[in-house]
Design a protein around this motif. Structure first.
Motif, PDB file in Angstrom:
ATOM      1  N   GLU A 196       0.234   4.758  -2.311  1.00  0.00           N
ATOM      2  CA  GLU A 196      -0.013   3.378  -1.900  1.00  0.00           C
ATOM      3  C   GLU A 196       1.262   2.732  -1.354  1.00  0.00           C
ATOM      4  O   GLU A 196       1.225   1.995  -0.365  1.00  0.00           O
ATOM      5  CB  GLU A 196      -0.550   2.571  -3.084  1.00  0.00           C
ATOM      6  N   SER A 230       1.845   1.196   2.476  1.00  0.00           N
ATOM      7  CA  SER A 230       2.348  -0.159   2.735  1.00  0.00           C
ATOM      8  C   SER A 230       3.629  -0.111   3.558  1.00  0.00           C
ATOM      9  O   SER A 230       3.816  -0.890   4.502  1.00  0.00           O
ATOM     10  CB  SER A 230       2.612  -0.881   1.410  1.00  0.00           C
ATOM     11  N   GLU A 237       4.290  -1.591   7.411  1.00  0.00           N
ATOM     12  CA  GLU A 237       5.377  -2.525   7.692  1.00  0.00           C
ATOM     13  C   GLU A 237       6.331  -1.947   8.740  1.00  0.00           C
ATOM     14  O   GLU A 237       6.838  -2.672   9.598  1.00  0.00           O
ATOM     15  CB  GLU A 237       6.145  -2.832   6.398  1.00  0.00           C
TER      16      GLU A 237
END
Length: 214
Positions: free
Chosen positions: A160, A164, A168
């Protein structure tokens, strides 16, 4: 960003970064940069007790990766020789944010930014991702004793965190192409067609460079 091709491959533990980097280095005749993993004297203790050994583990990785990138810049990138690496040094922050306590992370972050301020930046990223079941299966298949105590919950959270981070990264660095490879759908180790499909995507991005080693 380096003008000569500099590819970094990223993704969770056991996803196949080193395997793919070796195949791409061979296919395109690029210099291969492999991260130091098993040489880390704290890693086994880290998997047994993350809280106790995280700072030592992360500092070892950071210092060694800094030295590797310093060498690769001087010996290859500055000499216009393409490189493919099985990691991106920014992965250190993914792990550090997850494993370090707040006071130690603050110190670590300061050191990280000092060391990486003028490090070479890859101009292509390959992001390998897969389900937890696939990751666990691949870790078991490669049989590294030091990884047998990794908790599934840790790997799930790490996946996870990587997702993320990569989301980004694409927002922060729109100039750097990111090739996403789903490890549940492609197995480039067992199936040549899958590897060829990845090579074709890499070749397309490399066509943007004036000079590519054949």
């Amino acid at each position: 960003m380096a003008e000569v091709p500099f590819i970094a491959i990223e993704g969770p533990i056991g996803i196949g970064k080193t395997s793919l980097s070796k195949k791409l280095a061979e296919r395109f005749n690029f210099q291969l940069l492999k991260e130091i993993v098993e040489e880390n004297p704290f890693l086994g203790k880290f998997y047994d007790d993350i809280d106790e050994w995280s700072f030592q583990t992360e500092m070892f990785f950071l210092c060694n990766r800094f030295k590797q990138l310093e060498d690769i810049e001087r010996k290859y990138l500055n000499q216009q020789k393409p490189v493919v690496a099985d990691y991106h040094i920014s992965k250190n922050m993914i792990f550090a944010k997850r494993t370090l306590q707040a006071d130690k992370f603050e110190k670590y972050e300061q050191i990280y930014h000092i060391l990486t301020a003028d490090m070479p930046v890859p101009n292509m990223m390959i992001y390998l991702h897969a389900s937890l079941d696939t990751i666990l299966n691949r870790i078991q298949m490669r049989g590294r004793e030091i990884e047998q105590n990794i908790k599934a919950s840790y790997l799930a959270q790490l996946s996870e965190d990587y997702e993320s981070y990569m989301n980004e990264f694409e927002i922060m660095h729109p100039e750097i192409p990111v090739i996403r490879i789903n490890g549940d759908q492609l197995d480039f180790v067992k199936h040549q067609d899958d590897l060829d499909a990845i090579i074709a995507q890499v070749q397309e991005q490399l066509s943007n460079f004036i000079s590519v080693t054949k």
